[in-house]
Enzyme design. Structure first.
Site, PDB file in Angstrom:
ATOM      1  N   ASP A  13       0.812  -1.220   0.000  1.00 57.67           N
ATOM      2  CA  ASP A  13       0.000   0.000   0.000  1.00 57.67           C
ATOM      3  C   ASP A  13       0.846   1.270   0.000  1.00 57.67           C
ATOM      4  OD1 ASP A  13      -2.205  -1.849   0.475  1.00 57.67           O
ATOM      5  OD2 ASP A  13      -1.441  -1.933   2.509  1.00 57.67           O
ATOM      6  N   LYS A  16       2.199   2.252  -5.096  1.00 60.38           N
ATOM      7  CA  LYS A  16       2.933   1.784  -6.287  1.00 60.38           C
ATOM      8  C   LYS A  16       2.136   2.030  -7.553  1.00 60.38           C
ATOM      9  CE  LYS A  16       3.028  -2.446  -4.800  1.00 60.38           C
ATOM     10  NZ  LYS A  16       2.620  -2.413  -3.413  1.00 60.38           N
ATOM     11  N   GLY A  40      -4.118  -4.879  -4.605  1.00 55.55           N
ATOM     12  CA  GLY A  40      -5.132  -3.884  -4.964  1.00 55.55           C
ATOM     13  C   GLY A  40      -4.393  -2.609  -5.319  1.00 55.55           C
ATOM     14  N   HIS A  41      -4.331  -2.297  -6.600  1.00 55.29           N
ATOM     15  CA  HIS A  41      -3.590  -1.118  -7.032  1.00 55.29           C
ATOM     16  C   HIS A  41      -4.582  -0.036  -7.461  1.00 55.29           C
ATOM     17  CE1 HIS A  41       0.141  -3.778  -7.918  1.00 55.29           C
ATOM     18  NE2 HIS A  41      -0.066  -3.580  -6.645  1.00 55.29           N
ATOM     19  N   GLN A 223       2.163  -6.581  -3.563  1.00 52.07           N
ATOM     20  CA  GLN A 223       2.478  -6.669  -2.135  1.00 52.07           C
ATOM     21  C   GLN A 223       3.716  -5.802  -1.895  1.00 52.07           C
ATOM     22  OE1 GLN A 223       1.803  -9.975  -3.775  1.00 52.07           O
ATOM     23  NE2 GLN A 223      -0.184  -9.082  -3.408  1.00 52.07           N
TER      24      GLN A 223
HETATM   25  P1  IMP Z   1      -2.042 -13.387   1.276  1.00 52.48           P
HETATM   26  O1  IMP Z   1      -1.108 -12.778   0.288  1.00 52.48           O
HETATM   27  O2  IMP Z   1      -3.459 -13.204   0.928  1.00 52.48           O
HETATM   28  O3  IMP Z   1      -1.679 -14.810   1.562  1.00 52.48           O
HETATM   29  O4  IMP Z   1      -1.855 -12.604   2.634  1.00 52.48           O
HETATM   30  C1  IMP Z   1      -0.633 -12.689   3.363  1.00 52.48           C
HETATM   31  C2  IMP Z   1      -0.363 -11.394   4.101  1.00 52.48           C
HETATM   32  O5  IMP Z   1       0.001 -10.395   3.175  1.00 52.48           O
HETATM   33  C3  IMP Z   1      -1.573 -10.863   4.861  1.00 52.48           C
HETATM   34  O6  IMP Z   1      -1.116 -10.260   6.065  1.00 52.48           O
HETATM   35  C4  IMP Z   1      -2.139  -9.813   3.926  1.00 52.48           C
HETATM   36  O7  IMP Z   1      -2.843  -8.803   4.613  1.00 52.48           O
HETATM   37  C5  IMP Z   1      -0.880  -9.279   3.289  1.00 52.48           C
HETATM   38  N1  IMP Z   1      -1.097  -8.788   1.930  1.00 52.48           N
HETATM   39  C6  IMP Z   1      -1.328  -9.522   0.819  1.00 52.48           C
HETATM   40  N2  IMP Z   1      -1.440  -8.755  -0.257  1.00 52.48           N
HETATM   41  C7  IMP Z   1      -1.277  -7.487   0.154  1.00 52.48           C
HETATM   42  C8  IMP Z   1      -1.253  -6.228  -0.526  1.00 52.48           C
HETATM   43  O8  IMP Z   1      -1.379  -6.127  -1.750  1.00 52.48           O
HETATM   44  N3  IMP Z   1      -1.044  -5.131   0.272  1.00 52.48           N
HETATM   45  C9  IMP Z   1      -0.829  -5.223   1.612  1.00 52.48           C
HETATM   46  N4  IMP Z   1      -0.828  -6.379   2.260  1.00 52.48           N
HETATM   47  C10 IMP Z   1      -1.058  -7.510   1.554  1.00 52.48           C
END
Ligand code: IMP
Length: 428
Positions: A13, A16, A40-41, A223
């Site tokens: 977040d 990007k 989520g971009h 991420q």
């Molecule tokens: P997962 O990727 O859904 O397996 O989540 C693993 C961890 O990464 C969790 O704590 C999510 O909240 C975090 N996470 C996954 N994708 C994002 C992102 O795009 N932005 C921020 N945190 C993320």
């Protein structure tokens, strides 16, 4: 720019999407190489707001989008996203390519992801987005994945799909969770065949050929580096190599072809969710609330509140070093205006000693107290700034202090959500 990578330097977040969108106007191809619909971009163009999860953000600038083999692909989400974009005038039929080696999220992966996370005790719950990222990636590494090429091969599809769905259901039952409707799941997956066929190709070859032909390639990380499965705050991470290290395996483009790595960091720190994962510089009082409210710190996909705190130069330096970062884009500096003196975390105090490296032990990290360097703050509306000289002296001093602590120059400063609200620092 020939081949450039942009990725997040904190816990996600960082903004990007805006930086990628900004750079994509100079790119021929924009590429997602890891992650999936957990991303989520957000991109704002005038009054319009676009929230993208799988389609590379840069397509809105007219570049060709590539979803490379390292992406964990939820075809249902992709279909919905393409339909939504087409309704808003962005038809991508000819300008999107999807790797035939990308692994598909099958209908049981999401429920299994949620069931597994729910079964962990409070200390180890990851707070996953529940999109089936870790379970799909787990299947990939257990040789039980199901790729786009497997979907498109009628024989492989027939041989494996029913087996995989049944095995997924057995795992769900084993965890005491509701199994999915196998027949409906299989029919749903089969409906992806005709949808994905026109997009599917060997994107590795496409990228290598494009690079040889001198095309400009922008690789868009999802991420962020502190969620990297190797160098992040394991096990509070996501199931991919989120930074530069994910590029060769996630695209088929050799790492030596990468010309430039740009990391994006917010001028403060946020971390999604209420509990999962250590966050040494978190501020729970008025400072954290101002960052939360002024920065509108809610998740794009989940709507969850993000925890907020001071900039952590120790973790960002760790990210810059492990990824060979060339330059930093610093976002949301405007949110810090009027906050009084600002703090930068330059070390951690733990058990009576001070460290300035990022520990592997998350329990230790959770017990660390930040050592702060204080920098004078700044006031005013920064959104009109377009060059460093337009910024208040305090903001320039804050940026300089960050550069000094992380050892990497700041080349882009974002002062608002609009495309135009951006300061370009001249190449030094
Ligand atoms: P997962 O990727 O859904 O397996 O989540 C693993 C961890 O990464 C969790 O704590 C999510 O909240 C975090 N996470 C996954 N994708 C994002 C992102 O795009 N932005 C921020 N945190 C993320």
């Amino acid at each position: 720019m020939a081949v450039t990578c942009v990725f997040g330097a904190q816990w996600g977040d960082e903004g990007k999407g805006k930086i990628v969108d900004f750079l994509a106007k100079e790119a021929d191809l924009v590429v997602r190489y890891q992650g999936g619909a957990n991303a989520g971009h957000t991109i704002r163009i005038g009054a319009e707001r676009f929230a993208l999860r799988l389609v590379p953000s840069g397509v809105l600038q007219g570049a060709t989008g590539v979803i490379a083999n390292g992406v964990i692909l939820d075809a249902g989400v992709l279909r919905g996203e393409l339909e939504g974009l087409a309704e808003r005038g962005f038809a991508l039929a000819d300008s999107l390519k999807v790797s035939d080696r990308a692994h598909l999220v099958l209908p049981f992966h999401g429920p299994l992801d949620r069931a597994l996370d729910g079964s962990r005790n409070d200390l180890w719950r990851n707070d996953t987005t529940g999109r089936g990222i870790s379970t799909c990636a787990g299947d990939k590494y257990r040789y039980e994945g199901f790729r786009v090429a497997d979907l498109l091969s009628e024989r492989v599809r027939r041989d494996r799909l029913a087996y995989l769905v049944e095995r997924g259901n057995a795992m769900l039952r084993g965890l005491g969770a509701e199994p999915i409707d196998a027949a409906a799941a299989i029919a749903g997956v089969e409906s992806w065949v005709e949808f994905l066929r026109p997009f599917a190709c060997d994107t590795g070859k496409l990228l290598r050929d494009a690079q040889k032909a001198g095309q400009r390639i922008l690789l868009e990380g999802a991420q962020a580096a502190l969620l990297d499965v190797d160098f992040g705050t394991y096990p509070f991470v996501s199931a991919s190599s989120t930074g530069v290290n994910g590029i060769p395996a996630g695209t088929g483009l050799p790492l030596r072809r990468l010309d430039r790595a740009l990391a994006v960091a917010k001028a403060y720190t946020t971390r999604v969710g209420s509990l999962a994962g250590p966050f040494p510089t978190r501020e729970e009082g008025q400072v954290g609330e101002q960052m939360q409210e002024r920065g509108r710190e809610f998740g794009t996909v989940t709507g969850r509140r993000r925890r907020c705190g001071w900039f952590d130069a120790v973790s960002v330096r760790h990210v810059c070093e492990t990824n060979g970062v060339d330059a930093l884009a610093l976002t949301k500096i405007d949110v810090l205006a009027g906050l009084g003196p600002l703090k930068l975390c330059v070390g951690y105090e733990i058990d009576g000693r001070t460290i300035d490296t990022f520990p592997a032990d998350v329990d230790l990290l959770a017990r660390c107290t930040p050592v702060y360097r204080e920098v004078a703050g700044f006031d005013g509306d920064l959104s009109g700034a377009r060059t460093p000289d337009d910024l208040p002296a305090g903001a320039r001093a804050y940026v300089a202090a960050i550069e000094e602590e992380i050892g990497v120059p700041v080349e882009i400063i974002s002062v608002g959500p609009e495309r135009t609200e951006t300061v370009i620092v001249d190449a030094r």
